[in-house]
Enzyme design. Structure first.
Site, PDB file in Angstrom:
ATOM      1  N   LYS A  95       0.971  34.538   1.509  1.00 10.16           N
ATOM      2  CA  LYS A  95       1.022  34.380   3.034  1.00 10.16           C
ATOM      3  C   LYS A  95      -0.082  34.731   3.953  1.00 10.16           C
ATOM      4  CE  LYS A  95       3.712  31.634   2.714  1.00 10.16           C
ATOM      5  NZ  LYS A  95       3.468  30.309   1.940  1.00 10.16           N
ATOM      6  N   THR A  98      -4.084  31.657   2.419  1.00 15.60           N
ATOM      7  CA  THR A  98      -4.528  31.058   1.477  1.00 15.60           C
ATOM      8  C   THR A  98      -4.870  29.558   1.332  1.00 15.60           C
ATOM      9  OG1 THR A  98      -2.972  32.642   0.182  1.00 15.60           O
ATOM     10  CG2 THR A  98      -4.537  31.320  -1.324  1.00 15.60           C
ATOM     11  N   TRP A 100      -5.420  27.835   3.745  1.00 13.11           N
ATOM     12  CA  TRP A 100      -6.377  27.643   4.802  1.00 13.11           C
ATOM     13  C   TRP A 100      -7.985  27.886   4.176  1.00 13.11           C
ATOM     14  CZ3 TRP A 100      -6.882  30.618  10.063  1.00 13.11           C
ATOM     15  CH2 TRP A 100      -7.933  30.194  11.004  1.00 13.11           C
ATOM     16  N   HIS A 162      -3.353  35.738  -6.629  1.00 14.55           N
ATOM     17  CA  HIS A 162      -2.940  36.791  -5.714  1.00 14.55           C
ATOM     18  C   HIS A 162      -2.861  38.084  -6.444  1.00 14.55           C
ATOM     19  CE1 HIS A 162      -1.207  33.978  -2.911  1.00 14.55           C
ATOM     20  NE2 HIS A 162      -0.329  33.204  -3.704  1.00 14.55           N
ATOM     21  N   SER A 192       5.985  35.741   7.593  1.00 18.08           N
ATOM     22  CA  SER A 192       5.658  34.256   7.058  1.00 18.08           C
ATOM     23  C   SER A 192       6.263  34.175   5.448  1.00 18.08           C
ATOM     24  CB  SER A 192       4.216  34.272   6.846  1.00 18.08           C
ATOM     25  OG  SER A 192       3.834  32.873   6.306  1.00 18.08           O
ATOM     26  N   LYS A 317       3.900  27.817  11.125  1.00 14.92           N
ATOM     27  CA  LYS A 317       3.334  27.855  12.613  1.00 14.92           C
ATOM     28  C   LYS A 317       1.914  28.036  12.439  1.00 14.92           C
ATOM     29  CE  LYS A 317       7.093  29.692  15.305  1.00 14.92           C
ATOM     30  NZ  LYS A 317       7.943  30.716  16.116  1.00 14.92           N
TER      31      LYS A 317
HETATM   32  P1  PAP Z   1       0.540  30.793   0.058  1.00 11.29           P
HETATM   33  O1  PAP Z   1       0.375  32.224  -0.325  1.00 11.29           O
HETATM   34  O2  PAP Z   1       1.955  30.338  -0.467  1.00 11.29           O
HETATM   35  O3  PAP Z   1      -0.653  30.003  -0.685  1.00 11.29           O
HETATM   36  P2  PAP Z   1      -0.594  30.927   2.428  1.00 11.29           P
HETATM   37  O4  PAP Z   1      -1.312  29.637   2.548  1.00 11.29           O
HETATM   38  O5  PAP Z   1      -1.240  32.183   2.086  1.00 11.29           O
HETATM   39  O6  PAP Z   1       0.436  30.692   1.488  1.00 11.29           O
HETATM   40  O7  PAP Z   1       0.093  31.243   3.824  1.00 11.29           O
HETATM   41  C1  PAP Z   1       0.867  30.355   4.629  1.00 11.29           C
HETATM   42  C2  PAP Z   1       0.507  30.533   6.034  1.00 11.29           C
HETATM   43  O8  PAP Z   1      -0.590  30.239   6.491  1.00 11.29           O
HETATM   44  C3  PAP Z   1       1.669  30.068   6.939  1.00 11.29           C
HETATM   45  O9  PAP Z   1       1.767  30.747   8.031  1.00 11.29           O
HETATM   46  P3  PAP Z   1       3.182  31.024   9.097  1.00 11.29           P
HETATM   47  O10 PAP Z   1       4.319  31.143   8.120  1.00 11.29           O
HETATM   48  O11 PAP Z   1       3.094  32.222   9.871  1.00 11.29           O
HETATM   49  O12 PAP Z   1       3.326  29.892   9.676  1.00 11.29           O
HETATM   50  C4  PAP Z   1       0.877  28.858   7.409  1.00 11.29           C
HETATM   51  O13 PAP Z   1       1.430  28.373   8.440  1.00 11.29           O
HETATM   52  C5  PAP Z   1      -0.611  29.210   7.698  1.00 11.29           C
HETATM   53  N1  PAP Z   1      -1.670  28.305   7.338  1.00 11.29           N
HETATM   54  C6  PAP Z   1      -1.448  27.106   6.487  1.00 11.29           C
HETATM   55  N2  PAP Z   1      -2.684  26.578   6.694  1.00 11.29           N
HETATM   56  C7  PAP Z   1      -3.312  27.019   7.901  1.00 11.29           C
HETATM   57  C8  PAP Z   1      -4.216  26.405   8.533  1.00 11.29           C
HETATM   58  N3  PAP Z   1      -4.873  25.572   8.313  1.00 11.29           N
HETATM   59  N4  PAP Z   1      -4.743  27.342   9.563  1.00 11.29           N
HETATM   60  C9  PAP Z   1      -4.254  28.346  10.066  1.00 11.29           C
HETATM   61  N5  PAP Z   1      -2.934  28.803   9.248  1.00 11.29           N
HETATM   62  C10 PAP Z   1      -2.657  28.083   8.368  1.00 11.29           C
END
Ligand code: PAP
Length: 353
Positions: A95, A98, A100, A162, A192, A317
């Site tokens: 979270k 990753t 992104w 991770h 998150s 978000k």
């Molecule tokens: P993972 O560890 O399961 O792969 P990961 O992608 O690291 O998850 O984290 C998800 C967070 O990145 C989410 O944050 P939030 O819960 O605070 O909203 C997600 O919204 C955010 N996220 C995913 N894609 C993007 C992006 N393109 N730009 C910015 N934040 C993003």
């Protein structure tokens, strides 16, 4: 255009053959320890364990907390993965952004094969979730203890994990292998994680309340945690070997994505040329990988990339400081004191809003 499929889910196929229920939410909890060998289960039993977030247990393995299936995959990875020069490994604690970073890295490294300008409707990112384009060692490639054949992959091979640095380091010790670590402030990372866990957890596991989850987080009980050890180990390595480990911050990417993308490009030895900048390639990558662009794609609204995890939960978000809406002042004080205690004086600092 063929996108390699890394899905090696033999157990699911086996269950299908046996005609068992395939309700994904139910299976995760029930199958937590299914398909694990007797020796492996014996080894698990020897590990300290605590209540899990989305599975019954978290085990303390090699000094960090994780689930049984992850341990099985990590052991297979540690035994079988052979690094190649130019491999790129994206590392995060869950979270932290990753998804992104995977999107950005994939688009950056493949920009000559797949033009990122918005008019290009063939770009893989438009039809594949970033987790399919940059596979996790522990959730895709080595899941279920599999041993994938990775030699045919195009160079630079790009992976993600991770796993904490201490358990990764032997697998990346080859000249030219680079690690990109993305760190997010622990407050937003916790919120998150809490949302995500409760969205995807098995129905056989009771929901984790905010207070309970917060307490677990502060005691280090989170997948791949304690979070401070995860962050600190990569931070220290990035200071020691800046050519090997690039340390990025989610909040910096949110504030100034273009210069962070250029930093990433230079670190990976694929800097943007002046001509590319003039043509707007940097901006096109930023736009293609933005939260808003990815969230609205069909594949990210309806698809599933990692087994049983719906892609839509990866795009909630995407903001800095959402923690303010959830944590009480005493909780914020507790976490703040913990961060000071564990990370104060290390040079690793965060932006919280
Ligand atoms: P993972 O560890 O399961 O792969 P990961 O992608 O690291 O998850 O984290 C998800 C967070 O990145 C989410 O944050 P939030 O819960 O605070 O909203 C997600 O919204 C955010 N996220 C995913 N894609 C993007 C992006 N393109 N730009 C910015 N934040 C993003």
């Amino acid at each position: 255009m063929a996108i390699p499929s890394f899905n090696v889910c033999h157990n699911l196929e086996l269950l299908k053959e046996q005609g068992k229920s395939l309700d994904p939410k139910r299976q995760e909890g029930e199958r937590e320890e299914e398909g694990l060998s007797y020796e492996f289960q014996e080894m698990l039993e020897s590990l300290p364990k605590e209540r899990g977030w989305r599975t019954r247990h978290l085990y303390l393995f090699q000094g960090f907390w994780c689930q049984s299936k992850e341990i099985q995959a990590i052991m297979s990875f540690q035994k079988h993965f052979k690094p190649l020069q130019n491999d790129v490994v994206i590392a995060t604690i869950p979270k932290s952004g990753t998804t992104w970073l995977k999107a950005l890295t994939y688009t950056l490294l493949n920009r000559h094969r797949f033009d990122p300008v918005s008019s290009n409707t063939d770009h893989p990112l438009l039809t594949s979730n970033p987790h399919d384009l940059v596979p996790f060692f522990e959730y895709k490639l080595y899941a279920n203890g599999d041993v994938p054949d990775l030699f045919g992959l195009a160079s630079p091979r790009t992976f993600a994990t991770h796993v904490p640095f201490g358990s990764l380091k032997d697998s990346i010790e080859k000249p030219g292998v680079k690690v990109v670590y993305l760190c997010r402030n622990p407050f937003d990372t916790f919120i998150s994680s809490w949302h995500y866990t409760n969205s995807i957890k098995s129905e056989s596991v009771s929901p984790v309340s905010l207070d309970e989850g917060f307490d677990m987080y502060c005691r280090g009980l989170i997948g791949f945690g304690p979070f401070w050890e995860h962050m600190l180990a990569y931070w220290k390595e990035s200071l020691k070997r800046p050519d090997k480990v690039l340390f990025l911050r989610y909040e910096d990417l949110k504030q100034d994505i273009e210069s962070n993308l250029k930093k990433l490009a230079s670190f990976l030895a694929v800097p943007f040329t002046e001509e590319e900048e003039r043509k707007g390639i940097v901006k096109a990558i930023v736009e293609l990988c933005s939260f808003e662009s990815l969230k609205k794609l069909e594949v990210n609204k309806a698809g599933q990339s990692i087994k049983n995890f719906e892609n839509r939960h990866l795009f909630r978000k995407g903001e800095v400081s959402d923690w303010i809406n959830y944590l009480s002042p005493p909780q914020a004080e507790r976490l703040s004191a913990l961060v000071d205690d564990k990370l104060g004086g290390t040079g690793l600092t965060f932006r919280y809003c």
